[in-house]
Design a protein around this motif. Structure first.
Motif, PDB file in Angstrom:
ATOM      1  N   THR A 271       1.100  -0.776   0.628  1.00  0.00           N
ATOM      2  CA  THR A 271      -0.068   0.283  -0.194  1.00  0.00           C
ATOM      3  C   THR A 271       0.646   1.520   0.120  1.00  0.00           C
ATOM      4  O   THR A 271       2.276   1.463   0.580  1.00  0.00           O
ATOM      5  N   GLU A 272       0.883   1.907  -1.462  1.00  0.00           N
ATOM      6  CA  GLU A 272       1.036   3.395  -1.827  1.00  0.00           C
ATOM      7  C   GLU A 272       1.294   4.292  -1.323  1.00  0.00           C
ATOM      8  O   GLU A 272      -0.411   3.834  -1.513  1.00  0.00           O
ATOM      9  N   ALA A 273       1.562   5.482  -0.323  1.00  0.00           N
ATOM     10  CA  ALA A 273       0.468   7.138  -0.285  1.00  0.00           C
ATOM     11  C   ALA A 273       1.528   7.974  -1.483  1.00  0.00           C
ATOM     12  O   ALA A 273       2.694   7.887  -2.163  1.00  0.00           O
ATOM     13  N   LEU A 274       0.884   8.512  -2.663  1.00  0.00           N
ATOM     14  CA  LEU A 274       1.303   8.654  -3.860  1.00  0.00           C
ATOM     15  C   LEU A 274       1.116  10.187  -3.342  1.00  0.00           C
ATOM     16  O   LEU A 274       0.283  11.163  -3.384  1.00  0.00           O
ATOM     17  N   VAL A 275       1.974  11.196  -4.166  1.00  0.00           N
ATOM     18  CA  VAL A 275       2.330  12.372  -4.439  1.00  0.00           C
ATOM     19  C   VAL A 275       2.693  12.778  -5.380  1.00  0.00           C
ATOM     20  O   VAL A 275       3.887  12.438  -5.857  1.00  0.00           O
ATOM     21  N   GLY A 276       1.863  13.526  -6.087  1.00  0.00           N
ATOM     22  CA  GLY A 276       1.866  13.750  -7.547  1.00  0.00           C
ATOM     23  C   GLY A 276       2.064  15.477  -8.244  1.00  0.00           C
ATOM     24  O   GLY A 276       1.307  16.100  -7.355  1.00  0.00           O
ATOM     25  N   VAL A 277       3.043  15.717  -8.715  1.00  0.00           N
ATOM     26  CA  VAL A 277       3.185  17.798  -9.284  1.00  0.00           C
ATOM     27  C   VAL A 277       3.043  17.243 -10.758  1.00  0.00           C
ATOM     28  O   VAL A 277       4.360  16.461 -11.227  1.00  0.00           O
ATOM     29  N   ASP A 278       2.246  18.109 -11.713  1.00  0.00           N
ATOM     30  CA  ASP A 278       2.517  18.405 -13.046  1.00  0.00           C
ATOM     31  C   ASP A 278       2.442  19.978 -13.217  1.00  0.00           C
ATOM     32  O   ASP A 278       1.886  20.911 -12.745  1.00  0.00           O
ATOM     33  N   LEU A 279       2.951  20.483 -14.861  1.00  0.00           N
ATOM     34  CA  LEU A 279       3.321  21.202 -14.693  1.00  0.00           C
ATOM     35  C   LEU A 279       3.857  21.910 -16.186  1.00  0.00           C
ATOM     36  O   LEU A 279       4.150  20.779 -16.560  1.00  0.00           O
ATOM     37  N   GLU A 280       2.913  22.442 -16.956  1.00  0.00           N
ATOM     38  CA  GLU A 280       2.835  22.805 -18.314  1.00  0.00           C
ATOM     39  C   GLU A 280       2.909  24.576 -18.185  1.00  0.00           C
ATOM     40  O   GLU A 280       2.421  25.307 -18.386  1.00  0.00           O
ATOM     41  N   TRP A 281       4.081  24.657 -19.390  1.00  0.00           N
ATOM     42  CA  TRP A 281       4.400  25.913 -19.887  1.00  0.00           C
ATOM     43  C   TRP A 281       4.435  25.820 -21.402  1.00  0.00           C
ATOM     44  O   TRP A 281       4.760  24.829 -21.700  1.00  0.00           O
TER      45      TRP A 281
END
Length: 356
Positions: A271-281
């Motif tokens: 079981t895993e905790a997920l943290v995500g970041v998405d950047l678009e320019w």
């Protein structure tokens, strides 16, 4: 690992604004139909006017279907006003979503929206996305395909890569599917394959910048000794910034993963905790430039309780009209001290691509 590739991207054709308007006028004078099936009207800051059908607004571009030109792309910064009897979903830069028709107005740089709760006056540049509610399914789909191959004669290093992206979006949901595969082999090293498939279902909540999502993944990475890893889970995502030239999103959640390692008959579950970041320019002035960054960190909550993560960075420059040069970098790590396999995998590749 690195490879050189040719990228193919399907998109509607584009014409410069001045050339578009001249062409519309010229064909009209030669006897083109006097009326277009749709009555959407776009007024430009320079005083020009164009009639046709608004297909959608996204990433700083308006997709517009005119009788004389077909589907073209218009710079959002060039537009002052637009009117339509069609019902649209509009997303504002503060995350708010509105549904309504676009009424005529005499004010410069303003859009009047007839919603169920009354009329709203908005500044044109506060609208970052717009989609007709009645639009066809095919108009809501985006697809990109990248194919690459390279051969280094010095060490007979042969590399291939294949990428595919699919997105569907309507007023309540977004479905996204991505597939990325690369294979390398040489006389001195055995063949190595990296495959990552990611499917995301996102539900949009009214007047909220927080959206729930579900996620499914399938992965193989020979460099990390992973024969197959599957993961299913969900969480919430938050748009920290959403503008016509840039987007920044944060996400968090929980997933359940199962992993089969090379040379092992045991299937590991975590079981895993997920943290995500998405950047678009993105920039649409000449030359066009598009930069995307995606980072995901997974913290195991059971088993070894060690982290893993993925980082992908992509650059695309327009060399000349509809022809692009791209550069991509990926980095993957899996911090498992109990494994004798390498804990990192990374690579880069360049691409030449065009839109059609």
């Amino acid at each position: 690992m690195g490879c050189r590739s040719i990228a193919f991207t399907r998109d509607a054709s584009r014409l410069p604004l001045t050339a578009t308007l001249l062409l519309v006028g010229a064909l009209g004078a030669l006897g083109a139909p006097a009326a277009w099936a749709q009555s959407d009207i776009v007024l430009f800051k320079n005083g020009d006017r164009l009639t046709g059908e608004i297909k959608f607004l996204d990433r700083g571009k308006v997709s517009f279907d005119a009788a004389a030109t077909g589907v073209i792309k218009l710079e959002w910064d060039d537009i002052d006003q637009f009117f339509s009897a069609t019902t649209f979903e509009l997303t504002l830069d503060n995350g708010e979503r509105l549904y309504g028709r676009l009424l005529e107005t005499d004010a410069d740089g303003e859009v009047r929206v007839a919603t169920g709760g009354g009329t709203r006056e908005l500044q044109t540049q506060t609208i970052v996305r717009m989609t007709p509610i009645e639009s066809k399914v095919v108009d809501r789909i985006e697809m990109n395909v990248d194919v690459g191959y390279s051969l280094a004669k010095a060490n007979d290093l042969e590399q291939t890569n294949l990428g595919y992206d699919f997105r569907y979006r309507d007023e309540q949901r977004q479905v996204a599917l991505s597939f990325d595969s690369s294979t390398s082999s040489s006389e001195s090293d055995p063949s190595s394959t990296r495959v990552f498939t990611n499917a995301v279902y996102r539900r949009f909540l009214n007047n909220s910048t927080w959206d729930p999502f579900g996620i499914g993944q399938v992965e193989r990475n020979d460099e990390l000794g992973i024969d197959k890893r599957t993961a299913v889970g969900g969480g919430m995502s938050h748009w920290i910034r959403d503008r016509s030239s840039s987007r920044f999103a944060f996400s968090g959640g929980l997933i359940r993963s199962q992993e089969d390692d090379a040379g092992s008959t045991e299937t590991k579950s975590d079981t895993e905790a997920l943290v995500g970041v998405d950047l678009e320019w993105f920039r649409y002035d000449e030359p066009e430039l598009d930069v995307t960054l995606n980072f995901a960190l997974y913290q195991r909550l059971s088993g070894t309780k060690e982290p893993r993560g993925n980082l992908d960075v992509n650059f695309r420059w327009e060399i000349f009209k509809d022809f692009f040069w791209g550069f991509s970098v990926y980095y993957t790590f899996d911090q498992q001290t109990e494994s004798e396999e390498p804990t990192t995998d990374y690579g880069s590749f360049t691409s030449l691509g065009w839109k059609f």
